[in-house]
Design an enzyme around this catalytic site. Structure first.
Site, PDB file in Angstrom:
ATOM      1  CG  ASP A 201      -2.144   0.860   1.060  1.00  0.00           C
ATOM      2  OD1 ASP A 201      -3.087   0.361   0.413  1.00  0.00           O
ATOM      3  OD2 ASP A 201      -2.172   2.004   1.545  1.00  0.00           O
ATOM      4  CG  HIS A 203      -1.209   6.085   4.412  1.00  0.00           C
ATOM      5  ND1 HIS A 203      -0.672   5.733   5.637  1.00  0.00           N
ATOM      6  CD2 HIS A 203      -1.665   7.355   4.569  1.00  0.00           C
ATOM      7  CE1 HIS A 203      -0.813   6.734   6.487  1.00  0.00           C
ATOM      8  NE2 HIS A 203      -1.412   7.734   5.859  1.00  0.00           N
ATOM      9  CD  GLU A 313      -1.425  15.631   4.753  1.00  0.00           C
ATOM     10  OE1 GLU A 313      -1.347  14.393   4.650  1.00  0.00           O
ATOM     11  OE2 GLU A 313      -2.459  16.208   5.134  1.00  0.00           O
ATOM     12  CD  GLU A 329      -1.812  14.600   9.327  1.00  0.00           C
ATOM     13  OE1 GLU A 329      -1.046  14.721   8.357  1.00  0.00           O
ATOM     14  OE2 GLU A 329      -2.704  13.739   9.400  1.00  0.00           O
ATOM     15  CB  CYS A 331      -2.268  11.909  12.123  1.00  0.00           C
ATOM     16  SG  CYS A 331      -4.057  11.703  12.122  1.00  0.00           S
ATOM     17  CB  CYS A 397      -6.595  11.098   9.456  1.00  0.00           C
ATOM     18  SG  CYS A 397      -5.822  12.639   8.953  1.00  0.00           S
ATOM     19  CB  CYS A 398      -6.411  14.849  13.140  1.00  0.00           C
ATOM     20  SG  CYS A 398      -5.030  15.093  11.992  1.00  0.00           S
TER      21      CYS A 398
END
Lengths: 645, 645
Positions: A201, A203, A313, A329, A331, A397-398
């Protein structure tokens, strides 16, 4: 006192641990169950209560109102309509499920349990018969499954579900989610592998999830699959398509610098450390140590934030750490916290706990508003007043990442090793331990991080005879720590170590720790251009900042702090719910001589007008995590030092 | 001596002027023809010769080998195949055509003329019968014409062709390209307008081109159309789609801050000033003045570069000017140069000429290698050695933009106003003027920008009786200028002004200007966080930088320049083709006390080890424009000043 954690592999149930190292030959420390820890008062209990009562509900409502739950109902055929949102939206629901599972591990909550059970049913119903699970790639997009591994986050979503399912199983003992996860993982193992399709993947996330699934099930297939996915990276030459952005430019064992998307980097590093725990693969361990030095010795914000760049990012090169333009970020700080936890479990080295603490109290906690309902995605270290927390994001996401991290916090406070208990982070409450011949209750009283005094009392204890060790973390920021046992001073506790107290323990033993919290003038390595000629104020684990609201009629950029300024801290019940405010004298010097000029030369002419413009003022700095909870205005972490230019 | 420029509107021919203000009621200054200026020796003649003999050919070869010319042959049906490259590739060819036209205006070149004539035929053949011209939107994409104004650059490409066609007409007197441009412009006027389709391009350019076409043809329709396109901006509310990126968030008359894509901003500002010239629209003028202050008082690099951010190639907020992470696109510095030229023509104010000079000798010239064959797209002010010029780019806006700017440079040196000649920029050569009752030759001898001494001689002069004025720019950087006329000192020449010499001129008059070039320690406004505690070295109009190759075994980031350092400059024939090198003493202080730490606190302990690490060294700074012409290595414009932290 000898404590070992229960193991999910051997026993039927099982308690919620954060990284189960019970059978990991290469981990020095063992995780403890969340349920062994009760937070009482102090800094954290009210926050975790708010997390359960306010934040989890608010996030569920957002998942519902944005169609994230309906996407599952649609995929299962229970509800018509279009897929809503972005192709990775399932992952937000999974992180919420993981967070909710941690909440259930700690406190019974029938209504939450019902929501969770229903959600798991929806997810199970959305799973394809072959085990595939992703609500975006259903119906009209079914033919596109696994078609664009680099960009479409299918394994990333799968990994978050597997993590959530393991957490749910450990928290509740129920196997519904775990069975779905096993079918999903088996589907992955059949589809991808040395004798199947080669690929991974774009990610990272699946790798660390598969290691944890291996720990939860004992099925080595998942560990092997995690290693396979790790080794798939860096096989495509960069010019053909393997990009640093995805950590795909080099084989992972050769990656020694952190580059590209910061959250991805942390999830990759976690998986590399996780695999090392289980296999002792020394090449992975050496690579992840080098990555850690790259991240935390050259690319981390003083807040524990990671990833300087908005574009991608991403990490920039060494020492590129802009403040107002920081990405940092939420995350990525969380990923860094989890990464340091693995490093700590392997080594027992206190620097990893120090960075966990830094991230937790600054770059992570800043991601959440004091009311528990709004979030930062980016966490800049300076602002003009425009950056404000939001109730949700298109890419969300965060918020659930903050929730799963904070709700699992009790699992990060303590560990054990042979004949030893380790206290990494000080939070008021109780630890109930019971293992083998030893059981008891350790109570912790402290106002940490506001106050550095901690009292540990062995409330009750039954155990075999013999000595055991209590390892107490002395943070690197504390220059004059003091530890006493039943009033007698412990010799040799140094900053940035674990103070080791070895003795034959008995009920009623009291350990007192004093970590004096002076206000520190923090400086950056001089290659950090953004901070050159500046200091940050810190006290204990907290980084402080200035906010415009506390300094009316002053441009924060004009403030200069003399090197001699003596700051003091005191709790102010009127400020931000009662934070400790750091106060001291400074002065302002306005750029009056500059007029409309951006550049000038010659001797700076300090005109009488300019001298008039110099005036002293009282600084009032507040904890960075609490900024932007009042009216919008300027904010600065790094303040100009006293200088000539 | 009274000089007025010839006007294309009245006469048959016409000479190549850069912005024809001959009939502009609101411009104080008049442009002069390129053909009136001959460069001889000095700094510029060799560079412009190289531009004609090397760069123009290299760029043509790139346009051919990348299919940019074939795209026209394909569009006309003369050559089969697919469209090659990106949808805006036509514009690179047009800018090359504009550059080649300026070359032809100055020097006869049969082979170049043939290439240009053939190219114009190819372009004409690619034009649709209705006047539309864009090789991307032909055949299979014909139905998509004007479908995505925001993103597809159709009018941007059209504008560049119109500019090129006007330049070609003025340079050669030929009308072929101009006729194509008129048909194209007429097609635009029919398709878009108050009573036709409402809309404008996402990338400004068409507006300024239409104003110039109006000047070249006298047809007011094109001026009106330019105003229409300007007024189309900012009509869509930002939340619906009007973005700051495209300067589409506010009506242009209300835009007072420069935001979004930097090149777009400059092309918009140029058009606003151009329209003001012709209409006296004071709202436009006030807005563009505010935009200028936003750009040059708060957002410009010391090199004249514009646009700090990689993300969106955009302006950041005030004072956001990172060095290593600077974007500072070559095209944006060029756009800024052209913008300042308009501001200067309107006002005669020297600050605009100062910024033209700064951009020219630094942020623009850095975009071209010394060998004339390689280009920078981004122009950072610090580097680790990775940023190198390239022979071409997929998005190749910068190379032909450099070519058209430098080949038109003679047109930017002088202007006239009633009874007056203005000398804005000093370049060795001759100006032949002939207008009304006045004619003559002014010779300029100088080694500027290496040396500040300039000798102007009125070699011949025939004219009517009466006084006239010579306006001589005294750059803002020069603290002790001296001007003499036939040996007699002129009283009252001040830095950052035009020294005005009014007299009855006669052949043989000699004006000597001395602009002493001391090495300046340039400081930034203290809000520029990247430059805080740092200086840049500058001499005359040149910004200097340090390169690693001149400082072996030193990390440039360790260098500190004492405030007392006295720098001197001398020509070094062995360095970069004979630049003036700035030399002085400095010292290094390594961050030895930092070890692997990124942050520290407490008193800096200056250990004996650290004192040992302090050593003095000889600095050798080279002109910024010439950096990265030797082996790769570190580069820094802003150097650490002497400081305690």
């Amino acid at each position: 006192m000898v404590i070992t954690s229960s193991t999910s592999r051997e026993g039927a149930i099982t308690s919620s641990v954060i990284v189960d190292t019970a059978n990991s030959d290469y981990a020095k420390l063992r995780s403890l169950a969340l349920s062994a820890v009760t937070l009482k008062g102090g800094f954290w209990e009210p926050r975790l209560t708010q997390m359960r009562e306010v934040t989890l509900r608010q996030q569920w409502d957002q998942c519902e109102s944005t169609g994230r739950i309906d996407n599952f109902r649609r995929a299962s055929g229970r509800k018509p309509g279009e897929f809503q949102g972005r192709y990775f939206n399932d992952s937000d629901v999974y992180k919420w499920l993981e967070a909710a599972s941690y909440a259930l591990a700690v406190e019974h909550d029938t209504s939450l349990e019902e929501v969770v059970d229903d959600l798991i049913q929806e997810i199970a119903a959305a799973q394809s018969p072959n085990g595939y699970l992703n609500t975006y790639f259903t119906f009209e997009r079914e033919s596109e499954r696994w078609a664009d591994l680099t960009n479409k986050h299918e394994m990333y979503c799968a990994g978050h579900f597997i993590q959530a399912a393991v957490a749910h199983n450990r928290a509740t003992g129920k196997r519904g989610a775990l069975e779905v996860a096993i079918r999903l993982a088996d589907h992955l193992c059949v589809t991808f592998g040395p004798r199947a399709r080669q690929g991974t993947d774009g990610h990272e996330e699946i790798e660390l999830a598969l290691v944890e699934l291996y720990r939860a099930t004992g099925n080595r297939r998942y560990l092997d699959q995690a290693v396979f996915f790790l080794d798939m990276r860096g096989l495509t030459p960069p010019l053909v398509g393997g990009l640093p952005y995805h950590q795909d430019h080099l084989p992972v064992r050769h990656q020694r610098e952190v580059v590209g998307h910061a959250v991805r980097v942390t999830y990759l590093a976690i998986a590399m450390a996780d695999v090392y725990f289980e296999t002792g693969d020394i090449d992975l361990w050496e690579a992840v140590q080098a990555q850690w030095r790259s991240a935390y010795e050259r690319k981390a914000y003083v807040t524990g934030g990671l990833g300087a760049r908005w574009l991608g990012e991403a990490f920039g090169p060494d020492y590129e750490l802009p403040n107002q333009r920081a990405y940092s970020e939420t995350c990525a700080a969380i990923g860094g916290f989890m990464w340091n936890w693995r490093m700590l479990l392997v080594t027992g080295e206190p620097r990893y706990a120090d960075w966990m603490e830094t991230a937790l109290y600054n770059g992570i906690l800043s991601g959440l508003s004091l009311n528990g309902r709004e979030y930062f995605y980016q966490n800049p270290l300076a602002d003009d007043g425009a950056h404000r927390r939001q109730p949700w994001f298109g890419t969300a996401c965060c918020p659930p990442n903050v929730a799963r991290l904070l709700l699992s916090l009790p699992g990060y406070l303590y560990s054990t090793s042979q004949d030893a208990l380790w206290v990494h982070h000080y939070a008021a409450g109780e630890l109930r331990f019971s293992s083998g011949n030893h059981s008891g209750v350790l109570s912790v009283k402290t106002e940490y991080p506001w106050d550095g005094r901690i009292t540990l009392t062995l409330v009750s204890y039954q155990g075999a005879a013999g000595e055991s060790t209590l390892h107490l973390r002395v943070p690197g920021w504390c220059s004059s720590p003091r530890v006493t046992i039943n009033g007698a001073a412990l010799v040799g506790s140094e900053p940035g170590t674990y103070a080791a107290v070895r003795r034959e323990w008995k009920a009623g033993d009291v350990v007192e720790i004093d970590l004096p919290m002076t206000v520190r003038h923090v400086r950056s390595h001089p290659f950090v251009a953004s901070n050159y000629g500046r200091i940050a104020l810190a006290r204990g684990p907290l980084v402080y900042c200035l906010e415009g609201v506390d300094h009316p009629d002053v441009d924060l950029r004009d403030i200069r702090v003399p090197a001699t300024t003596d700051f003091h801290a005191e709790q102010d019940p009127d400020v931000l719910g009662g934070v400790y405010v750091v106060r001291g004298r400074a002065y302002t010097r306005g750029p009056v001589e500059w007029g409309g000029q951006l550049y000038a030369w010659g001797q700076p002419s300090r005109s009488s007008e300019e001298v008039v413009m110099e005036r002293t003022l009282s600084l009032a700095a507040v904890p960075y995590f609490a900024w932007a909870n009042r009216e919008p205005g300027q904010m600065q972490v790094w303040i100009r030092d006293e200088q000539t230019s």
